[in-house]
Write a protein that holds these residues in place. Structure first.
Motif: not given
Length: 305
Positions: A95, A163, A166-167
């Protein structure tokens, strides 16, 4: 499928402690990689305090590796606990590291399989599995393959925002959408997109068939073959492995499944489990054993947990 956006609600006092934790996580992620490995090794015994997860891991290892002695399974459990602890550091790396730094940490093979599917204008399910290295493997894959992914929304709004965003940053233009958004997945596959997908979770009998997984009758989702059929897509597996010498990772994109799906849900599910078995055996301590993989049992069988 649009990306979530930052909102002032995420700065509410109830989220302050979470943001402090994120800040610490970011700072720890900047430490040298080998130091993070050592920290994970030192912290891993603390995971034994989570009795529920520890019991699940012990039970899964006993069921899947009955040929091992108790001492051998204990060694494997210790490696599993280390890998589970390291997953926190690896997710921070995935991340928060710049892509240029991450590139120095891995090698990748098999990109030609994705390029071939793209040249044919065909989408593909990038079949993954729940190794503890899941996030860092996906980040490394994103340096060479443009793909979308599915994720499980989190109850903590700050973590859910992080999440997802960042993904989505793993590759340019990538989107992360809820694993329940079947329509989005099929639509993207038909457009020729690559979709990250990991089906090795127990989602209950309604969505599954029972087929062997390390010799244990396991509720295995039938969606893999169904998505491939509906999306007119290939199945291209990929895996990642943390190297034993501490130098980084090896990412492998495997050849597409041939003659898949067959239309036989049981045969197709067994094909997926067989692939997962062979890859787990290459680094069994890096699989996420601390999950209730065998929670759903065939009729008449008692709970294993």
């Amino acid at each position: 499928m649009a990306s979530v956006h930052f909102s002032r609600a995420l700065l509410a006092p109830r989220h302050w402690l979470t943001w402090v934790g994120v800040g610490v996580w970011f700072l720890v992620a900047q430490l040298p990689y080998r130091l993070q490995l050592a920290m994970a090794r030192g912290l891993s015994p603390l995971l034994r305090k989570n009795k529920k997860r520890l019991h699940q891991a012990q039970t899964n290892l006993r069921l899947c590796f009955p040929e091992l002695s108790d001492a051998e399974r204990e060694i494997l459990l210790k490696e599993t606990l280390f890998s589970t602890a390291m997953a926190v550091f690896e997710t921070g790396i995935a991340w928060f590291w710049p892509k240029s730094r991450l590139r120095r940490l891995f090698t990748i093979t098999g990109v030609e399989h994705v390029e071939q599917a793209r040249a044919e204008g065909q989408g593909a399910l990038l079949l993954s599995l729940h190794f503890t290295t899941l996030d860092i493997g996906s980040a490394m894959l994103g340096q060479h393959v443009n793909y979308d992914g599915m994720y499980r929304p989190h109850a903590n709004a700050v973590y859910d925002y992080l999440q997802k965003t960042r993904r989505e940053a793993y590759c340019k233009g990538g989107m992360a959408f809820s694993r329940d958004n079947v329509r989005a997945m099929v639509s993207q596959l038909r457009k020729g997109r690559m979709i990250w997908y990991a089906p090795d979770r127990d989602l209950g009998e309604k969505m599954s068939v029972f087929v062997p997984f390390f010799g244990v009758q396991t509720a295995t989702v039938t969606a893999t073959g169904q998505f491939a059929r509906m999306g007119r897509a290939k199945i291209i597996p990929f895996t990642q492995r943390r190297l034993d010498d501490g130098s980084g990772y090896a990412v492998t994109i495997h050849p597409p499944f041939e003659n898949y799906p067959t239309g036989d849900d049981i045969a197709d599910a067994r094909r997926v489990n067989e692939f997962m078995e062979q890859e787990i055996l290459k680094c069994p301590g890096q699989y996420f054993w601390a999950q209730p993989r065998f929670k759903t049992r065939p009729e008449g069988e008692p709970s294993v947990y």
